[in-house]
Design a protein around this motif. Structure first.
Motif, PDB file in Angstrom:
ATOM      1  N   LYS A 117     -36.593  26.681  51.041  1.00  0.00           N
ATOM      2  CA  LYS A 117     -35.698  25.303  50.707  1.00  0.00           C
ATOM      3  C   LYS A 117     -34.557  25.261  51.699  1.00  0.00           C
ATOM      4  O   LYS A 117     -34.096  23.875  52.129  1.00  0.00           O
ATOM      5  CB  LYS A 117     -34.319  25.404  49.486  1.00  0.00           C
ATOM      6  CG  LYS A 117     -34.956  24.949  48.279  1.00  0.00           C
ATOM      7  CD  LYS A 117     -34.264  25.489  47.120  1.00  0.00           C
ATOM      8  CE  LYS A 117     -34.957  24.982  45.654  1.00  0.00           C
ATOM      9  NZ  LYS A 117     -35.244  23.627  45.495  1.00  0.00           N
ATOM     10  N   LEU A 118     -34.624  26.215  52.115  1.00  0.00           N
ATOM     11  CA  LEU A 118     -33.113  26.354  53.169  1.00  0.00           C
ATOM     12  C   LEU A 118     -33.867  26.383  54.449  1.00  0.00           C
ATOM     13  O   LEU A 118     -33.418  26.721  55.602  1.00  0.00           O
ATOM     14  CB  LEU A 118     -32.644  27.851  53.411  1.00  0.00           C
ATOM     15  CG  LEU A 118     -31.223  28.146  52.096  1.00  0.00           C
ATOM     16  CD1 LEU A 118     -30.570  29.368  51.746  1.00  0.00           C
ATOM     17  CD2 LEU A 118     -30.131  26.687  51.945  1.00  0.00           C
ATOM     18  N   ARG A 119     -34.831  26.005  54.778  1.00  0.00           N
ATOM     19  CA  ARG A 119     -35.796  26.165  56.165  1.00  0.00           C
ATOM     20  C   ARG A 119     -35.315  24.693  57.179  1.00  0.00           C
ATOM     21  O   ARG A 119     -34.751  23.910  56.209  1.00  0.00           O
ATOM     22  CB  ARG A 119     -36.799  26.406  55.697  1.00  0.00           C
ATOM     23  CG  ARG A 119     -37.811  26.391  57.833  1.00  0.00           C
ATOM     24  CD  ARG A 119     -39.374  26.003  57.219  1.00  0.00           C
ATOM     25  NE  ARG A 119     -39.628  28.162  56.660  1.00  0.00           N
ATOM     26  CZ  ARG A 119     -40.078  27.591  55.429  1.00  0.00           C
ATOM     27  NH1 ARG A 119     -40.225  27.010  54.506  1.00  0.00           N
ATOM     28  NH2 ARG A 119     -40.707  29.080  55.661  1.00  0.00           N
ATOM     29  N   PHE A 120     -34.825  25.141  58.814  1.00  0.00           N
ATOM     30  CA  PHE A 120     -34.388  24.288  58.990  1.00  0.00           C
ATOM     31  C   PHE A 120     -35.243  22.773  59.355  1.00  0.00           C
ATOM     32  O   PHE A 120     -36.451  22.941  59.772  1.00  0.00           O
ATOM     33  CB  PHE A 120     -34.387  24.228  60.330  1.00  0.00           C
ATOM     34  CG  PHE A 120     -33.996  23.297  61.197  1.00  0.00           C
ATOM     35  CD1 PHE A 120     -32.458  22.328  61.252  1.00  0.00           C
ATOM     36  CD2 PHE A 120     -34.450  23.169  62.887  1.00  0.00           C
ATOM     37  CE1 PHE A 120     -32.130  21.627  61.495  1.00  0.00           C
ATOM     38  CE2 PHE A 120     -33.215  21.931  63.498  1.00  0.00           C
ATOM     39  CZ  PHE A 120     -32.794  21.185  63.094  1.00  0.00           C
ATOM     40  N   THR A 174     -27.329  25.664  55.245  1.00  0.00           N
ATOM     41  CA  THR A 174     -26.846  27.251  55.877  1.00  0.00           C
ATOM     42  C   THR A 174     -27.129  28.325  54.985  1.00  0.00           C
ATOM     43  O   THR A 174     -26.562  29.333  54.469  1.00  0.00           O
ATOM     44  CB  THR A 174     -26.034  27.194  56.737  1.00  0.00           C
ATOM     45  OG1 THR A 174     -24.502  26.355  56.298  1.00  0.00           O
ATOM     46  CG2 THR A 174     -25.508  26.321  58.133  1.00  0.00           C
ATOM     47  N   GLY A 175     -26.306  27.087  53.308  1.00  0.00           N
ATOM     48  CA  GLY A 175     -26.641  27.861  52.828  1.00  0.00           C
ATOM     49  C   GLY A 175     -26.531  27.278  51.052  1.00  0.00           C
ATOM     50  O   GLY A 175     -26.243  26.547  50.910  1.00  0.00           O
ATOM     51  N   LEU A 176     -26.376  27.935  50.019  1.00  0.00           N
ATOM     52  CA  LEU A 176     -26.770  27.327  48.723  1.00  0.00           C
ATOM     53  C   LEU A 176     -26.150  28.346  48.025  1.00  0.00           C
ATOM     54  O   LEU A 176     -26.496  29.469  47.809  1.00  0.00           O
ATOM     55  CB  LEU A 176     -28.466  26.991  48.068  1.00  0.00           C
ATOM     56  CG  LEU A 176     -29.405  25.994  49.122  1.00  0.00           C
ATOM     57  CD1 LEU A 176     -30.644  26.697  48.333  1.00  0.00           C
ATOM     58  CD2 LEU A 176     -28.599  24.794  48.426  1.00  0.00           C
ATOM     59  N   ARG A 177     -25.266  27.007  47.165  1.00  0.00           N
ATOM     60  CA  ARG A 177     -24.415  28.396  46.076  1.00  0.00           C
ATOM     61  C   ARG A 177     -25.062  28.361  44.986  1.00  0.00           C
ATOM     62  O   ARG A 177     -25.596  27.408  44.234  1.00  0.00           O
ATOM     63  CB  ARG A 177     -23.141  27.553  45.756  1.00  0.00           C
ATOM     64  CG  ARG A 177     -21.824  28.076  47.282  1.00  0.00           C
ATOM     65  CD  ARG A 177     -20.067  27.081  47.222  1.00  0.00           C
ATOM     66  NE  ARG A 177     -19.894  28.135  48.413  1.00  0.00           N
ATOM     67  CZ  ARG A 177     -18.796  27.713  48.095  1.00  0.00           C
ATOM     68  NH1 ARG A 177     -17.819  27.492  47.664  1.00  0.00           N
ATOM     69  NH2 ARG A 177     -17.985  27.989  49.533  1.00  0.00           N
ATOM     70  N   THR A 232     -29.408  31.785  54.520  1.00  0.00           N
ATOM     71  CA  THR A 232     -31.161  31.443  54.749  1.00  0.00           C
ATOM     72  C   THR A 232     -32.464  32.152  55.101  1.00  0.00           C
ATOM     73  O   THR A 232     -33.459  32.458  54.563  1.00  0.00           O
ATOM     74  CB  THR A 232     -31.337  31.112  56.740  1.00  0.00           C
ATOM     75  OG1 THR A 232     -30.508  31.440  57.333  1.00  0.00           O
ATOM     76  CG2 THR A 232     -30.270  29.398  56.808  1.00  0.00           C
ATOM     77  N   ASP A 233     -31.490  33.879  55.431  1.00  0.00           N
ATOM     78  CA  ASP A 233     -32.891  34.843  55.251  1.00  0.00           C
ATOM     79  C   ASP A 233     -33.080  35.331  54.161  1.00  0.00           C
ATOM     80  O   ASP A 233     -33.841  36.477  53.961  1.00  0.00           O
ATOM     81  CB  ASP A 233     -32.681  35.369  56.454  1.00  0.00           C
ATOM     82  CG  ASP A 233     -30.767  36.436  56.062  1.00  0.00           C
ATOM     83  OD1 ASP A 233     -30.162  35.298  55.245  1.00  0.00           O
ATOM     84  OD2 ASP A 233     -29.989  37.545  56.506  1.00  0.00           O
ATOM     85  N   GLY A 234     -32.952  34.491  52.857  1.00  0.00           N
ATOM     86  CA  GLY A 234     -32.612  35.225  51.595  1.00  0.00           C
ATOM     87  C   GLY A 234     -31.673  35.976  51.475  1.00  0.00           C
ATOM     88  O   GLY A 234     -31.966  36.897  50.221  1.00  0.00           O
TER      89      GLY A 234
END
Length: 508
Positions: free
Chosen positions: A291-294, A303-306, A386-388
Motif C-alpha cells: 500500500k505504501l510502495r512508491f 509515507t505512512g498510514l495511521r 513504508t518498511d512495514g
C-alpha cells in the motif's frame, strides 16, 4: 404422446444447471448462459425435436437426481419429499388429484420451489433437510392465505433434539427451524418474511421475530428475517407434525423450507475464527508495504498510514483486531463484539466501510494483535511506515505536556532558612495586635518575635506574649487616654486579608 411430452417438459423444469448443460451438450446444443436461458433452450428442444432418445436422456437425468421418482406425479413432486400444501378449506383428496391445465401444460397446485437455494447462515449448520424449499400457493384472491405442510421426525432425529445441550434458557443446540424466502431460482436467497406472517405448529402459534424500532426519523421499523425455531411445539415421536403458515398475498412469491440444524453461539464462531483464520504478521507487513510502495505515476507520495486502536463499534480499545479480506482499509474492529452484535441482529456489514462482511471472509490481523500487546493502554493510534514497521501516535495533550516539560528551565532548590544560601538573613518579624477582651477572657495586645539560632544553621522565631502589654493594659484610664490620643494622631495601619500588617515582611 402428449402426456409423455408434458412429462418430459416438467422434468426439464426441475433440472439443475449441470443437468441442463448435460442434456443440451448431448443433443449438440450450446450449454452456455444463465439458468433461465438454459431452461428455455431445453424446453424448446423438447418441443421441436421430441424423440424416444431425447425422452430417454431426460428420464435418465431426472432419475439420477430423484431415484425413486417415476411417472407424471413424480415429475410434479418427488416421492421422497414429505410435503402436502393445501388450503384449510380444501380436502387432501381434491388437492392431490386436481390439476389446472393452461396451454396444454399442467399447472400443479403444489410444487417444490424451482431450484430455490437459501443462503447459508454462520450461526446455523444444516444437519438434515426435513422439507426442501416449496412455494406457497395462493388458492383464491384473498389477501390473507393459509398454507399447510407436514413432515415426520425419525426416531434418530427426535433423540438428537432431546439429548441436545442447552445453549441458553429455553434454547437447545439442535433445533428444527422454518425458513422463508422469495421464490427465485437465480442465485442464493436470503430469509424474507411475507407480510402478515403467522406460524402455527400443531395448533399452537409459535413466536415470530418482531420489528426493530428505528432511531432515524421517517424510516419504518425493520423486521429481522431469521430462521424461526419451531422445536418447542413439535411432536418428538412418530406423530406427524403439521405447520400452518398465514401470509399476505400481495403479488410476491415465497417459498418455505424446514431444516434440522445445529445452532452456534458467538463464542463458538469466535473459536472457529481463532483456529482457522488468523493472518500471519509477515503477510500483514507485506500488505502494508504494497500500500505504501512508491508509485511514479502518482503525484502524492504516502509515507505512512495511521490506524486507530479504538474499535469503531463500541469506542473501546481493540481486544481481537479483525477485518474483512475483501476490504481495502487497514482499520480493524473487535471480533468478539462484531460476532455478538450479529448474533442479536444479523447484518454482517463492515463497520468501517459498510460493505458486506460475511463470516467466511473475516480474518484476525496478526500484526495488529502483536502491536496491541506491546503498547500501553493510553496509546490510541499508530502509524505504519513504508518498511512495514510502526510507531505510536501520541495524543495532542501528551505532546503539549512533553513540550512544556522540555521548555521549562530547571532551578536548584534553595533553603531560605539558611542565611548563607542567598546572602540574606531571615527578617525578624514582629506584629502588634490590638483587641478588646470579652467577658471572662484575656485580651492579647502585643506579640513579639525573638529570633534564636537553631541547630543546623536555621533561625527559630519565638512568638510569645509580652508581659509589658498586660501591664500597660491594666495601668488604668490614663494609659487608655494616651493610646487614644496617639491613635488619633497616627494613621490607621493597613490590615491584610488575614488581619496582619501589610508592611510586615517575614522572609526574603
Amino acid at each position: 404422446m402428449a402426456a409423455e411430452l408434458v412429462e418430459a417438459m416438467n422434468m426439464v423444469k426441475s433440472f439443475r444447471v449441470s443437468d441442463l448443460q448435460t442434456l443440451l451438450a448431448s443433443m449438440g446444443r450450446s450449454k452456455s448462459g444463465l439458468k433461465q436461458d438454459l431452461v428455455g433452450r431445453a424446453l424448446r428442444l423438447v418441443q421441436t425435436e421430441y424423440s424416444p432418445e431425447l425422452l430417454k436422456n431426460v428420464r435418465q437425468l431426472y432419475e439420477s437426481r430423484f431415484p425413486k421418482a417415476t411417472g407424471w406425479l413424480a415429475a410434479r413432486r418427488p416421492d421422497g419429499i414429505p410435503v402436502a400444501y393445501s388450503s384449510l378449506s380444501s380436502s387432501p383428496t381434491t388437492t392431490s388429484q386436481s390439476a389446472d391445465y393452461l396451454n396444454g401444460i399442467s399447472k400443479p397446485l403444489l410444487t417444490p420451489g424451482a431450484e430455490v437455494k437459501l443462503v447459508p447462515l454462520p450461526f446455523y449448520q444444516t444437519l438434515e433437510t426435513l422439507l426442501p424449499p416449496t412455494e406457497l400457493i395462493a388458492h383464491n384472491n384473498e389477501k390473507l392465505q393459509d398454507s399447510q405442510c407436514i413432515f415426520d421426525l425419525t426416531p434418530n432425529q427426535a433423540d438428537q433434539i432431546r439429548n441436545a445441550s442447552e445453549i441458553r434458557p429455553g434454547s437447545r443446540s439442535i433445533q428444527v427451524v422454518l425458513r422463508i424466502c422469495y421464490s427465485d431460482s437465480i442465485g442464493v436467497q436470503e430469509d424474507q418474511y411475507p407480510p402478515n406472517i403467522a406460524v402455527k405448529v400443531n395448533q399452537s402459534y409459535c413466536h415470530v421475530p418482531g420489528y426493530y424500532p428505528s432511531n432515524k426519523p421517517g424510516v419504518e421499523p425493520r423486521r429481522p428475517c431469521r430462521p424461526i425455531n419451531i422445536t418447542p411445539w413439535l411432536h418428538l415421536s412418530s406423530v406427524t407434525n403439521r405447520v400452518t403458515i398465514t401470509w399476505g398475498n400481495f403479488g410476491k412469491r415465497y417459498s418455505v423450507a424446514v431444516y434440522l440444524v445445529r445452532v452456534f453461539t458467538a463464542a463458538d464462531l469466535f473459536n472457529q475464527l481463532k483456529l482457522c483464520s488468523v493472518e500471519n504478521p509477515d503477510r500483514c507487513r507485506e500488505r502494508i508495504q504494497d500500500k505504501l510502495r512508491f508509485d511514479p505515476e502518482s503525484e502524492i507520495a504516502t509515507t505512512g498510514l495511521r490506524v486507530s486502536l479504538i474499535c469503531p463499534l463500541v469506542k473501546m480499545r481493540l481486544g481481537v483486531p479483525c477485518r474483512v479480506l475483501t476490504c481495502a482499509h487497514l482499520q480493524c474492529f473487535d471480533a468478539v463484539f462484531f460476532l455478538q452484535m450479529n448474533e442479536k441482529k444479523p447484518t454482517w456489514t463492515c463497520p468501517v466501510c459498510d460493505k458486506p462482511a460475511p463470516f467466511e471472509l473475516l480474518t484476525i490481523d496478526g500484526l495488529l494483535s502483536e502491536i496491541l500487546k506491546e503498547t500501553n493502554e493510553d496509546i490510541e493510534e499508530i502509524e505504519y511506515l513504508t518498511d512495514g514497521s510502526w510507531q505510536p501516535i501520541r495524543d495532542e495533550k501528551d505532546k503539549e505536556r512533553e513540550r512544556e516539560r522540555s521548555s521549562t528551565p530547571e532551578y536548584s532548590v534553595v533553603d531560605i532558612c539558611i542565611p548563607e544560601a542567598n546572602g540574606h538573613s531571615p527578617a525578624h518579624s514582629s506584629t502588634s495586635l490590638t483587641g478588646r477582651p470579652g467577658n471572662g477572657s484575656m485580651g492579647m495586645t502585643g506579640v513579639t518575635a525573638a529570633p534564636t539560632a537553631a541547630p543546623g544553621g536555621g533561625v527559630v522565631v519565638d512568638l510569645t506574649l509580652d508581659d509589658s502589654s498586660e501591664e500597660e493594659e491594666g495601668g488604668g484610664a490614663g494609659g487608655e487616654s494616651e493610646d487614644t490620643e496617639d491613635s488619633a494622631d497616627s494613621p490607621t495601619p493597613k490590615r491584610g486579608r488575614y488581619n496582619y500588617d501589610k508592611d510586615l515582611v517575614t522572609a526574603y
